[in-house]
Design an enzyme around this catalytic site. Structure first.
Site, mmCIF file in Angstrom:
data_model
loop_
_atom_site.group_PDB
_atom_site.id
_atom_site.type_symbol
_atom_site.label_atom_id
_atom_site.label_comp_id
_atom_site.label_asym_id
_atom_site.label_seq_id
_atom_site.Cartn_x
_atom_site.Cartn_y
_atom_site.Cartn_z
ATOM 1 N N ASP A 20 -34.268 104.513 19.099
ATOM 2 C CA ASP A 20 -33.689 104.871 17.820
ATOM 3 C C ASP A 20 -32.168 104.820 18.009
ATOM 4 O O ASP A 20 -31.678 104.923 19.134
ATOM 5 C CB ASP A 20 -34.157 106.283 17.449
ATOM 6 C CG ASP A 20 -33.448 106.835 16.238
ATOM 7 O OD1 ASP A 20 -33.462 106.161 15.190
ATOM 8 O OD2 ASP A 20 -32.873 107.937 16.336
ATOM 9 N N LEU A 21 -31.417 104.667 16.922
ATOM 10 C CA LEU A 21 -29.961 104.637 17.031
ATOM 11 C C LEU A 21 -29.324 105.969 16.646
ATOM 12 O O LEU A 21 -28.789 106.681 17.479
ATOM 13 C CB LEU A 21 -29.394 103.505 16.156
ATOM 14 C CG LEU A 21 -29.726 102.070 16.572
ATOM 15 C CD1 LEU A 21 -29.145 101.080 15.570
ATOM 16 C CD2 LEU A 21 -29.189 101.772 17.971
ATOM 17 N N ASP A 22 -29.396 106.301 15.339
ATOM 18 C CA ASP A 22 -28.675 107.466 14.819
ATOM 19 C C ASP A 22 -29.159 108.769 15.432
ATOM 20 O O ASP A 22 -30.360 109.079 15.408
ATOM 21 C CB ASP A 22 -28.834 107.541 13.298
ATOM 22 C CG ASP A 22 -28.242 106.333 12.592
ATOM 23 O OD1 ASP A 22 -27.379 105.664 13.178
ATOM 24 O OD2 ASP A 22 -28.653 106.070 11.449
ATOM 25 N N ASP A 192 -34.750 110.972 18.592
ATOM 26 C CA ASP A 192 -34.499 112.399 18.385
ATOM 27 C C ASP A 192 -35.408 113.017 17.342
ATOM 28 O O ASP A 192 -35.471 114.243 17.238
ATOM 29 C CB ASP A 192 -33.044 112.611 17.949
ATOM 30 C CG ASP A 192 -32.793 112.095 16.528
ATOM 31 O OD1 ASP A 192 -32.472 112.911 15.646
ATOM 32 O OD2 ASP A 192 -32.941 110.886 16.308
#
Length: 242
Positions: A20-22, A192
């Protein structure tokens, strides 16, 4: 002492990582807050019919669009463009003017959305992992890693909308597996969010790593759906897994 590694399920050999990025590789909250402020100011300053519009007005318009087309939520960029286009046409702009206006608004949005400061520890960790196994990114958002120095670590980047429905749907997880060409059970997805990342990855057949850098309790988290294979509190703990 809060542990950096906590295992909940047997972890198989890792042949690839998806990320995941954000809020997994950087703190996205201040980026979103600034982007929303700058986007609102741009719209107010550049389009007379939108001079008095506030965030709540945009939220109502996006809700209206979603009610008409529930699938629009899978592409947040298209959703935002459609909201600006609709607001401008209702404000008296021609279709061509509204389309050009929405394009300019999204260019402004894209600029601020990718003004991201990535911690050096993230660079160090991704660099070390990429030397051993392939990495890919799977995001529901619209930040562009090429603009903040992360793209080179990834074999590819999948985005909801263009590349399938948003997580926790399995579209992008399955596409990632096909492109990585390794078994689902030997890919570790790192994120997250306990719903979109952990539950989504596990239900698609991947292994899941929850990055819990805010010291939440898995047993009391209201969004906990499925146990991850492993929980970490710092991204650099991943280097101990391969």
């Amino acid at each position: 002492m809060y542990s950096n590694l906590h295992f909940y399920r047997p972890l198989k050999a890792i042949a690839a990582f998806t990320f995941d990025l954000d809020d997994t590789l950087y703190d996205n909250h201040p980026v979103i807050m600034r982007t929303e402020r700058e986007s609102l100011a741009f719209l107010q300053q550049n389009f007379e019919p939108l001079r008095e519009w506030q965030s709540a007005d945009w939220q109502r318009l996006r809700s209206e669009l979603r009610a008409k087309d529930p699938e629009i939520c899978h592409d947040v960029t298209a959703w935002r463009w459609q909201a600006v286009y609709l607001a401008l046409t209702r404000g008296g702009f021609s279709e061509a003017q509204a389309s050009a206006g929405a394009d300019s608004a999204m260019e402004n949005f894209a600029h601020w959305r990718s003004q991201i400061t990535v911690p050096e520890s993230t660079h160090t960790t991704l660099r070390a992992l990429a030397e051993k196994v392939p990495l890919a990114a799977i995001t529901n958002g619209n930040a562009d890693p090429t603009l903040f120095g992360l793209a080179d670590y990834f074999a590819f980047i999948l985005r909801s909308g263009p590349d399938g429905r948003s997580k926790p749907h399995d579209d992008m997880y399955r596409t990632a597996q096909q492109r990585l060409n390794v078994p689902m059970t030997h890919i570790l997805h790192v994120g997250d969010d306990l719903t979109t990342d952990v539950a989504g990855a596990i239900r698609s057949g991947m292994q899941a790593c929850w990055i819990n850098d805010r010291e939440r309790s898995l047993t009391t988290a209201s969004d906990s759906r499925l146990l991850p294979h492993v929980e970490i509190s710092r991204l650099d703990s991943l280097t101990a897994l391969i």
